[in-house]
Design a protein around this motif. Structure first.
Motif, PDB file in Angstrom:
ATOM      1  N   ALA A  19       0.819  -1.219   0.000  1.00  0.00           N
ATOM      2  CA  ALA A  19       0.000   0.000   0.000  1.00  0.00           C
ATOM      3  C   ALA A  19       0.850   1.265   0.000  1.00  0.00           C
ATOM      4  N   ASP A  20       2.080   1.163   0.490  1.00  0.00           N
ATOM      5  CA  ASP A  20       2.997   2.307   0.530  1.00  0.00           C
ATOM      6  C   ASP A  20       3.910   2.371  -0.694  1.00  0.00           C
ATOM      7  N   ARG A  21       3.589   1.627  -1.735  1.00  0.00           N
ATOM      8  CA  ARG A  21       4.336   1.523  -3.003  1.00  0.00           C
ATOM      9  C   ARG A  21       5.609   0.683  -2.894  1.00  0.00           C
ATOM     10  N   SER A  22       5.793  -0.012  -1.802  1.00  0.00           N
ATOM     11  CA  SER A  22       6.967  -0.877  -1.665  1.00  0.00           C
ATOM     12  C   SER A  22       6.713  -2.198  -2.384  1.00  0.00           C
ATOM     13  N   ALA A  23       7.780  -2.843  -2.806  1.00  0.00           N
ATOM     14  CA  ALA A  23       7.660  -4.140  -3.463  1.00  0.00           C
ATOM     15  C   ALA A  23       7.164  -5.178  -2.463  1.00  0.00           C
ATOM     16  N   LEU A  24       6.414  -6.141  -2.948  1.00  0.00           N
ATOM     17  CA  LEU A  24       6.008  -7.249  -2.093  1.00  0.00           C
ATOM     18  C   LEU A  24       7.262  -8.054  -1.742  1.00  0.00           C
ATOM     19  N   PRO A  25       7.292  -8.652  -0.576  1.00  0.00           N
ATOM     20  CA  PRO A  25       8.498  -9.400  -0.189  1.00  0.00           C
ATOM     21  C   PRO A  25       8.750 -10.570  -1.140  1.00  0.00           C
TER      22      PRO A  25
ATOM     23  N   VAL B   2      -2.155  -4.043   0.367  1.00  0.00           N
ATOM     24  CA  VAL B   2      -1.603  -3.849  -0.973  1.00  0.00           C
ATOM     25  C   VAL B   2      -2.523  -2.928  -1.780  1.00  0.00           C
ATOM     26  N   ARG B   3      -1.994  -2.469  -2.905  1.00  0.00           N
ATOM     27  CA  ARG B   3      -2.773  -1.666  -3.849  1.00  0.00           C
ATOM     28  C   ARG B   3      -2.383  -2.054  -5.270  1.00  0.00           C
ATOM     29  N   PHE B   4      -3.320  -1.886  -6.185  1.00  0.00           N
ATOM     30  CA  PHE B   4      -2.997  -1.931  -7.602  1.00  0.00           C
ATOM     31  C   PHE B   4      -2.582  -0.517  -7.985  1.00  0.00           C
ATOM     32  N   PHE B   5      -1.489  -0.389  -8.679  1.00  0.00           N
ATOM     33  CA  PHE B   5      -1.063   0.891  -9.225  1.00  0.00           C
ATOM     34  C   PHE B   5      -1.214   0.786 -10.736  1.00  0.00           C
ATOM     35  N   SER B   6      -1.977   1.719 -11.301  1.00  0.00           N
ATOM     36  CA  SER B   6      -2.382   1.577 -12.694  1.00  0.00           C
ATOM     37  C   SER B   6      -2.499   2.933 -13.367  1.00  0.00           C
ATOM     38  N   GLU B   7      -2.158   2.944 -14.650  1.00  0.00           N
ATOM     39  CA  GLU B   7      -2.381   4.145 -15.455  1.00  0.00           C
ATOM     40  C   GLU B   7      -3.823   4.186 -15.971  1.00  0.00           C
ATOM     41  N   ASP B   8      -4.533   3.083 -15.827  1.00  0.00           N
ATOM     42  CA  ASP B   8      -5.901   2.975 -16.322  1.00  0.00           C
ATOM     43  C   ASP B   8      -6.813   2.571 -15.165  1.00  0.00           C
ATOM     44  N   ASN B   9      -7.511   3.525 -14.592  1.00  0.00           N
ATOM     45  CA  ASN B   9      -8.386   3.216 -13.461  1.00  0.00           C
ATOM     46  C   ASN B   9      -9.835   2.975 -13.886  1.00  0.00           C
ATOM     47  N   LYS B  10     -10.039   2.739 -15.167  1.00  0.00           N
ATOM     48  CA  LYS B  10     -11.384   2.456 -15.682  1.00  0.00           C
ATOM     49  C   LYS B  10     -11.553   0.992 -16.105  1.00  0.00           C
ATOM     50  N   THR B  11     -10.462   0.237 -16.060  1.00  0.00           N
ATOM     51  CA  THR B  11     -10.499  -1.155 -16.507  1.00  0.00           C
ATOM     52  C   THR B  11     -10.371  -2.096 -15.317  1.00  0.00           C
ATOM     53  N   SER B  12     -11.174  -3.138 -15.317  1.00  0.00           N
ATOM     54  CA  SER B  12     -11.124  -4.136 -14.246  1.00  0.00           C
ATOM     55  C   SER B  12      -9.805  -4.890 -14.283  1.00  0.00           C
ATOM     56  N   VAL B  13      -9.478  -5.527 -13.166  1.00  0.00           N
ATOM     57  CA  VAL B  13      -8.219  -6.242 -13.011  1.00  0.00           C
ATOM     58  C   VAL B  13      -8.515  -7.697 -12.660  1.00  0.00           C
ATOM     59  N   ARG B  14      -7.773  -8.618 -13.259  1.00  0.00           N
ATOM     60  CA  ARG B  14      -7.910 -10.050 -12.964  1.00  0.00           C
ATOM     61  C   ARG B  14      -6.617 -10.525 -12.322  1.00  0.00           C
ATOM     62  N   VAL B  15      -6.769 -11.288 -11.240  1.00  0.00           N
ATOM     63  CA  VAL B  15      -5.616 -11.857 -10.545  1.00  0.00           C
ATOM     64  C   VAL B  15      -5.815 -13.363 -10.476  1.00  0.00           C
ATOM     65  N   ARG B  16      -4.758 -14.102 -10.846  1.00  0.00           N
ATOM     66  CA  ARG B  16      -4.827 -15.560 -10.768  1.00  0.00           C
ATOM     67  C   ARG B  16      -3.515 -16.106 -10.230  1.00  0.00           C
ATOM     68  N   LEU B  17      -3.597 -17.329  -9.739  1.00  0.00           N
ATOM     69  CA  LEU B  17      -2.406 -18.041  -9.293  1.00  0.00           C
ATOM     70  C   LEU B  17      -1.832 -18.805 -10.473  1.00  0.00           C
ATOM     71  N   ASP B  18      -0.529 -18.759 -10.635  1.00  0.00           N
ATOM     72  CA  ASP B  18       0.139 -19.524 -11.675  1.00  0.00           C
ATOM     73  C   ASP B  18       0.757 -20.751 -11.022  1.00  0.00           C
ATOM     74  N   GLY B  19      -0.018 -21.812 -10.935  1.00  0.00           N
ATOM     75  CA  GLY B  19       0.443 -23.032 -10.284  1.00  0.00           C
ATOM     76  C   GLY B  19      -0.177 -23.209  -8.911  1.00  0.00           C
ATOM     77  N   ASP B  20       0.205 -24.299  -8.268  1.00  0.00           N
ATOM     78  CA  ASP B  20      -0.334 -24.623  -6.956  1.00  0.00           C
ATOM     79  C   ASP B  20       0.298 -23.758  -5.874  1.00  0.00           C
ATOM     80  N   ALA B  21      -0.520 -23.330  -4.945  1.00  0.00           N
ATOM     81  CA  ALA B  21      -0.035 -22.605  -3.772  1.00  0.00           C
ATOM     82  C   ALA B  21       0.180 -23.644  -2.682  1.00  0.00           C
ATOM     83  N   GLU B  22       1.413 -24.119  -2.575  1.00  0.00           N
ATOM     84  CA  GLU B  22       1.685 -25.217  -1.659  1.00  0.00           C
ATOM     85  C   GLU B  22       3.135 -25.176  -1.191  1.00  0.00           C
ATOM     86  N   LEU B  23       3.319 -25.537   0.070  1.00  0.00           N
ATOM     87  CA  LEU B  23       4.664 -25.711   0.616  1.00  0.00           C
ATOM     88  C   LEU B  23       4.993 -27.194   0.606  1.00  0.00           C
TER      89      LEU B  23
END
Length: 152
Positions: A29-35, A55-76
């Motif tokens: 949220a403070d514009r820092s990179a995620l760990p 966190v925040r989305f930082f975007s030049e286009d605030n009129k378009t929706s955003v899609r977030v997906r996982l690339d692969g299994d979230a597993e330890l």
């Protein structure tokens, strides 16, 4: 007519180019990179304790929706050769919505309120053990990639 050349001078021609693309980023949220690495805390009886970050989305286009997906299994996975090789599935939530490989759409109208011209509202990101359980002592590692893109 060209300029007279000094015998000790050299002429260099450099072409400069810029490819400007619409930028979309998911940052703290403070514009820092995620760990790059998260070291989870563990409670003996419950397993992994949830990790939380705003966190925040930082975007030049605030009129378009955003899609977030996982690339692969979230597993330890167990990496030290121990007996507990079942793996530890993780649950990742963004703004209370569970992320998955199919993707979750976040409507622009729900994200961008105009308070910050290039940033969304602050959203909670939460990473936790999908099914809390005690873990066998050992080292567990995994990698999760979040794919963030504009939704058509």
């Amino acid at each position: 007519m060209s300029e007279p050349r000094d015998q000790h001078s050299v002429r260099a021609q450099v072409k400069f180019r810029v490819a400007a693309e619409q930028a979309l980023q998911l940052l703290g949220a403070d514009r820092s990179a995620l760990p790059e690495v998260l070291d989870f805390d563990v409670r003996a009886a419950d397993g992994i304790l949830p990790y939380r970050q705003q966190v925040r989305f930082f975007s030049e286009d605030n009129k378009t929706s955003v899609r977030v997906r996982l690339d692969g299994d979230a597993e330890l996975k167990r990496v030290d050769g121990g007996e507990d090789d079942k793996g530890v599935p993780l649950r990742i939530e963004l703004n209370g919505r569970v992320l998955n490989a199919a993707g979750v759409e976040f409507a622009a109208a729900d994200l961008f309120d105009g308070a910050l011209p290039d940033a969304s509202l602050s959203l909670p990101l939460k990473v936790m053990q999908a099914r809390p359980r005690a873990l066998a002592p050992g080292r567990y590692e995994g990698e999760v990639t979040l794919v963030v893109k504009y939704s058509p």
